[in-house]
Design an enzyme around this catalytic site. Structure first.
Site, mmCIF file in Angstrom:
data_model
loop_
_atom_site.group_PDB
_atom_site.id
_atom_site.type_symbol
_atom_site.label_atom_id
_atom_site.label_comp_id
_atom_site.label_asym_id
_atom_site.label_seq_id
_atom_site.Cartn_x
_atom_site.Cartn_y
_atom_site.Cartn_z
ATOM 1 N N ASP A 94 -28.732 -66.449 -60.700
ATOM 2 C CA ASP A 94 -28.183 -67.799 -60.834
ATOM 3 C C ASP A 94 -29.289 -68.803 -60.482
ATOM 4 O O ASP A 94 -29.317 -69.377 -59.400
ATOM 5 C CB ASP A 94 -26.979 -67.944 -59.898
ATOM 6 C CG ASP A 94 -26.257 -69.257 -60.096
ATOM 7 O OD1 ASP A 94 -26.113 -69.680 -61.254
ATOM 8 O OD2 ASP A 94 -25.839 -69.864 -59.089
ATOM 9 N N ASP A 122 -18.696 -68.859 -59.651
ATOM 10 C CA ASP A 122 -19.717 -68.360 -58.744
ATOM 11 C C ASP A 122 -19.227 -68.520 -57.307
ATOM 12 O O ASP A 122 -18.841 -69.622 -56.906
ATOM 13 C CB ASP A 122 -21.009 -69.148 -58.962
ATOM 14 C CG ASP A 122 -22.208 -68.447 -58.357
ATOM 15 O OD1 ASP A 122 -22.141 -67.212 -58.160
ATOM 16 O OD2 ASP A 122 -23.212 -69.124 -58.087
ATOM 17 N N GLU A 162 -31.273 -66.932 -57.449
ATOM 18 C CA GLU A 162 -30.225 -66.412 -56.579
ATOM 19 C C GLU A 162 -29.878 -65.025 -57.090
ATOM 20 O O GLU A 162 -29.371 -64.877 -58.205
ATOM 21 C CB GLU A 162 -28.981 -67.317 -56.555
ATOM 22 C CG GLU A 162 -29.257 -68.668 -55.905
ATOM 23 C CD GLU A 162 -28.005 -69.423 -55.484
ATOM 24 O OE1 GLU A 162 -26.935 -69.214 -56.094
ATOM 25 O OE2 GLU A 162 -28.101 -70.232 -54.534
ATOM 26 N N GLU A 179 -27.653 -62.078 -57.410
ATOM 27 C CA GLU A 179 -26.203 -61.935 -57.259
ATOM 28 C C GLU A 179 -25.708 -60.710 -58.025
ATOM 29 O O GLU A 179 -26.439 -60.117 -58.819
ATOM 30 C CB GLU A 179 -25.482 -63.179 -57.807
ATOM 31 C CG GLU A 179 -26.036 -64.485 -57.256
ATOM 32 C CD GLU A 179 -25.110 -65.668 -57.512
ATOM 33 O OE1 GLU A 179 -24.001 -65.452 -58.046
ATOM 34 O OE2 GLU A 179 -25.493 -66.787 -57.165
ATOM 35 N N HIS A 212 -26.294 -65.367 -46.212
ATOM 36 C CA HIS A 212 -26.780 -66.442 -47.085
ATOM 37 C C HIS A 212 -26.192 -67.793 -46.675
ATOM 38 O O HIS A 212 -26.915 -68.790 -46.513
ATOM 39 C CB HIS A 212 -26.446 -66.136 -48.544
ATOM 40 C CG HIS A 212 -26.712 -67.271 -49.483
ATOM 41 N ND1 HIS A 212 -27.980 -67.741 -49.750
ATOM 42 C CD2 HIS A 212 -25.870 -68.067 -50.203
ATOM 43 C CE1 HIS A 212 -27.910 -68.754 -50.610
ATOM 44 N NE2 HIS A 212 -26.647 -68.970 -50.900
ATOM 45 N N GLN A 272 -30.075 -80.155 -56.806
ATOM 46 C CA GLN A 272 -28.824 -79.829 -56.102
ATOM 47 C C GLN A 272 -28.620 -80.716 -54.875
ATOM 48 O O GLN A 272 -27.528 -81.240 -54.641
ATOM 49 C CB GLN A 272 -28.863 -78.353 -55.697
ATOM 50 C CG GLN A 272 -27.570 -77.832 -55.080
ATOM 51 C CD GLN A 272 -27.635 -76.320 -54.816
ATOM 52 O OE1 GLN A 272 -28.589 -75.646 -55.180
ATOM 53 N NE2 GLN A 272 -26.595 -75.796 -54.180
ATOM 54 N N GLU A 276 -34.311 -69.218 -48.875
ATOM 55 C CA GLU A 276 -34.214 -68.536 -47.589
ATOM 56 C C GLU A 276 -35.519 -67.809 -47.238
ATOM 57 O O GLU A 276 -35.946 -67.806 -46.090
ATOM 58 C CB GLU A 276 -33.070 -67.515 -47.621
ATOM 59 C CG GLU A 276 -31.694 -68.135 -47.767
ATOM 60 C CD GLU A 276 -30.663 -67.101 -48.215
ATOM 61 O OE1 GLU A 276 -30.457 -66.964 -49.433
ATOM 62 O OE2 GLU A 276 -30.101 -66.419 -47.338
ATOM 63 N N THR A 299 -28.276 -69.273 -66.485
ATOM 64 C CA THR A 299 -27.898 -68.188 -65.596
ATOM 65 C C THR A 299 -28.170 -66.902 -66.361
ATOM 66 O O THR A 299 -27.675 -66.742 -67.481
ATOM 67 C CB THR A 299 -26.402 -68.269 -65.221
ATOM 68 O OG1 THR A 299 -26.127 -69.556 -64.663
ATOM 69 C CG2 THR A 299 -26.020 -67.181 -64.232
ATOM 70 N N ARG A 328 -33.213 -76.619 -56.392
ATOM 71 C CA ARG A 328 -32.742 -77.071 -55.074
ATOM 72 C C ARG A 328 -32.866 -78.568 -54.877
ATOM 73 O O ARG A 328 -32.058 -79.181 -54.160
ATOM 74 C CB ARG A 328 -33.520 -76.350 -53.968
ATOM 75 C CG ARG A 328 -33.439 -74.848 -54.002
ATOM 76 C CD ARG A 328 -32.010 -74.367 -53.826
ATOM 77 N NE ARG A 328 -31.961 -72.906 -53.880
ATOM 78 C CZ ARG A 328 -30.825 -72.218 -53.947
ATOM 79 N NH1 ARG A 328 -29.661 -72.847 -54.001
ATOM 80 N NH2 ARG A 328 -30.851 -70.910 -53.997
ATOM 81 N N LYS A 334 -27.594 -75.996 -61.542
ATOM 82 C CA LYS A 334 -27.270 -74.616 -61.897
ATOM 83 C C LYS A 334 -27.025 -74.436 -63.383
ATOM 84 O O LYS A 334 -27.076 -73.303 -63.874
ATOM 85 C CB LYS A 334 -25.971 -74.206 -61.179
ATOM 86 C CG LYS A 334 -25.981 -74.392 -59.673
ATOM 87 C CD LYS A 334 -26.612 -73.218 -58.978
ATOM 88 C CE LYS A 334 -26.266 -73.228 -57.489
ATOM 89 N NZ LYS A 334 -26.663 -71.956 -56.868
#
Lengths: 403, 403
Positions: free
Chosen positions: B227, B120, B193, B195, B127, B234, B352, B251, B231, B247
């Site tokens: 993904d 990844d 996420e 992607e 971002h 993480q 975000e 996925t 948070r 993560k």
């Protein structure tokens, strides 16, 4: 009549590192024959594929194949049955004419199993402390999370190679702190990491946690691991998402996978966790392993990392790996991270042995820091077995120039 | 007579997002039949396994199978031949009675290919800048390496699931900055996420670098990727080795893999790299893709990330992945990292969109920050095709409570 331990009829095997208390598995070929599962006994390899076809045809799909995955997938009860059968084959003199032994020197070993996912931990307090001191001399040696969870990350399964495979020096972007811009070229700080790997033999679906107590039903056995590392590439690339190209060019594992059953006598308590851990990381009984590693560089032993000094146990690493509901697949491999003990000659990386390249160490009369082209590194693993010490094979690799 | 583009005979397909300029591949099942390769045309799926058996038996091993890997492994020349054949099947009215169409609503899609390794990246400047500002408000938004190399890391291949698979909220260790100790429990900051993923169709041995110019011979096509990211897990775990359990619980990828050939009309120049890159990252021609993504939360579109805004190209990510000599395997997947554009409504993560949870955004009349149990997220991808816009399928997932 008192019961005595049966002795093997294989010449020279009794009392060796590969007696019938050991019996590691590999995938071997000889001549033009297809690859098969083999078991090491002394300086010989029992052709287990041929034995299954002749004597236990139901096990041919597990043993007459070119990877250990079907045996791994068969589950813990079958692992025990196969091991008992192999002991019988190698101790009953009447079996001598029913099985085939291949001289170790005549076989080539393949990658022993198809690796699904590869996770690498960072479970040695001595290693993590040394690395912290080398890279962050003014900060805390251990980061705040380190004693609360076994820190780990995913590596590249596709670049795992079997012992003996030469390793090309990786090229990539390096930038020394004194340089303004990165440059491209061969790594100047190529290193080893002496580790121990755990081979998963159980599939677990997404959303399921594996408890520490399930370790022995989930992990089939162990393999030696050299997690080759390019320190200059790593230093430049690793923030904020961790190591990538510094590690993904090659990871070597031993040809031999030693079943946990052989390592029961090697179980020892962990050295001690001085911060209480969350419930899912708690465990009963001795959960460490008293495995000695020898790091040999061009024929000279340069370090003897002791696995018993590891802070986190393999069962804790397994429980952590799945606490978020991650699935497991047969053939998953997770490794301990560099094994380093408290003493200077117990460090499992050149980064630590040379203290970041600033304090060269001596090997074969030469002052050394990082790996040179042509260097050969051998990691050797031994442990107490039921009858004496057992050998866990070796992890051998020679550095070739950048291709 | 002027040459005109042949039209498809499939009802309703001409002019749709799935006309014959598109033709993405999936692995589909219907009823009790074995899984086969299928191609989407309009609201139908061409049973390509059946077509191969009937009309091109030599391709049955590529198409009459339950994964795309054999087709991927067949190489770029075969990819083009198969695509031309499918166009012929779907545009020659004489073929109408020779092939079988399955209504899209009647098929179930499997994971389209067996994933080898999963990498990844972090290729969106917007971002990476947003994340830097949220997490390090007093530091530089981008770290020093970011414009010199596409930052990336390995993810867990075994937890990749096909669109539609529900996702259990992960549990794990979280520690807010205001807390003294970590606690165990379900993630409180579960995120998406949005992607784009690139599917490798070529094996390359260790020690070989793949040039940017080899992109189209190496990558078969693209898939949508969500993904999923925890948070809070993480933030606590990720130093110094990067994200792991945040993560690895799931996925999601689209069921449909869109061949690069369909995306030729979508090629656009990158927005511009303002720092010169090393030779191995240089490339010729437009190397970006004008792919629009829609992020839908419970039926409301909450963001429209534009793939054309990505800083690093997929060819650069590929060249970087192998510059150290890492091998490639058929079925390797590498993803772009979160796609975020310059505008607020172009951000591809809730982190975000809600600016770290501090500025809730509105979806369906409700103020939202991170994912709640029961939420359903759909990512939809479209791009300019040779005849009009084409659809790249969707990535759908609903959040279940921690199991």
């Amino acid at each position: 009549m008192t019961e005595t331990q049966p002795q093997t009829w294989v010449d020279g095997a009794a009392g060796s590192l590969y007696d019938v208390d050991n019996l590691p598995y590999a995938v071997v070929t000889t001549g033009d024959e297809p690859a098969q599962v083999g078991v090491r006994i002394g300086e010989q390899v029992l052709d287990l594929g041929a034995a299954a076809r002749a004597l236990r045809p139901a096990w041919t799909p597990l043993l007459g194949v070119d990877r250990l995955n079907p045996l791994l997938a068969a589950g813990a009860a079958t692992w025990a049955e196969v091991r008992a059968w192999v002991v019988d084959l190698l101790t009953d003199p009447g079996r001598r004419d029913q099985v085939r032994l291949l001289p170790l020197a005549d076989v080539a070993c393949r990658l022993p199993f198809e690796v699904a996912d590869y996770v690498d931990y960072y479970a040695s307090e001595h290693h993590a402390t040394n690395v912290g001191r080398i890279f962050r001399p003014d900060g805390a040696a251990l980061l705040p999370n380190w004693k609360h969870l076994p820190v780990g990350y995913h590596g590249r399964a596709g670049s795992i190679v079997v012992s003996g495979t030469p390793v090309h020096r990786p090229a990539g972007q390096r930038k020394a702190p004194t340089e303004d811009l990165p440059s491209y070229g061969p790594s100047r700080r190529l290193d080893i990491e002496a580790e121990l790997g755990f081979v998963v033999g159980r599939s677990v679906p997404l959303g399921t946690r594996v408890a520490t107590a399930e370790f022995a039903d989930t992990v089939f056995g162990v393999a030696g691991v050299n997690d080759w590392s390019a320190r200059d590439i790593q230093a430049w690339e690793y923030v904020p998402l961790g190591p990538h190209l510094a590690k993904s060019f090659a990871t070597s594992i031993s040809a031999w996978v030693t079943p946990l059953a052989a390592l029961e006598p090697a179980r020892v308590p962990l050295p001690g966790q001085d911060v209480p851990v969350l419930q899912y990381l708690r465990e009963e009984g001795p959960s460490g392993y008293d495995i000695e590693v020898e790091v040999e560089l061009n024929g000279t032993v340069v370090a003897r990392p002791p696995y018993r000094s590891m802070y986190w146990s393999p069962a804790q690493m397994l429980a952590h790996l799945t606490v978020n509901g991650a699935s497991l697949r047969v053939g998953d491999l997770y490794a301990s991270g560099t094994i380093s003990g408290p003493d200077k000659d117990q460090r499992g990386s050149f980064l630590e042995l040379s203290w970041g390249g600033r304090e060269p160490f001596v090997a074969g009369g030469a002052e050394r820091t990082f790996l040179e082209d042509g260097d050969e590194v051998v990691l050797r693993y031994t442990a107490p077995g039921a009858r004496g010490r057992i050998g866990l094979g070796e992890v051998r690799g020679r550095i070739l120039p950048t291709s």
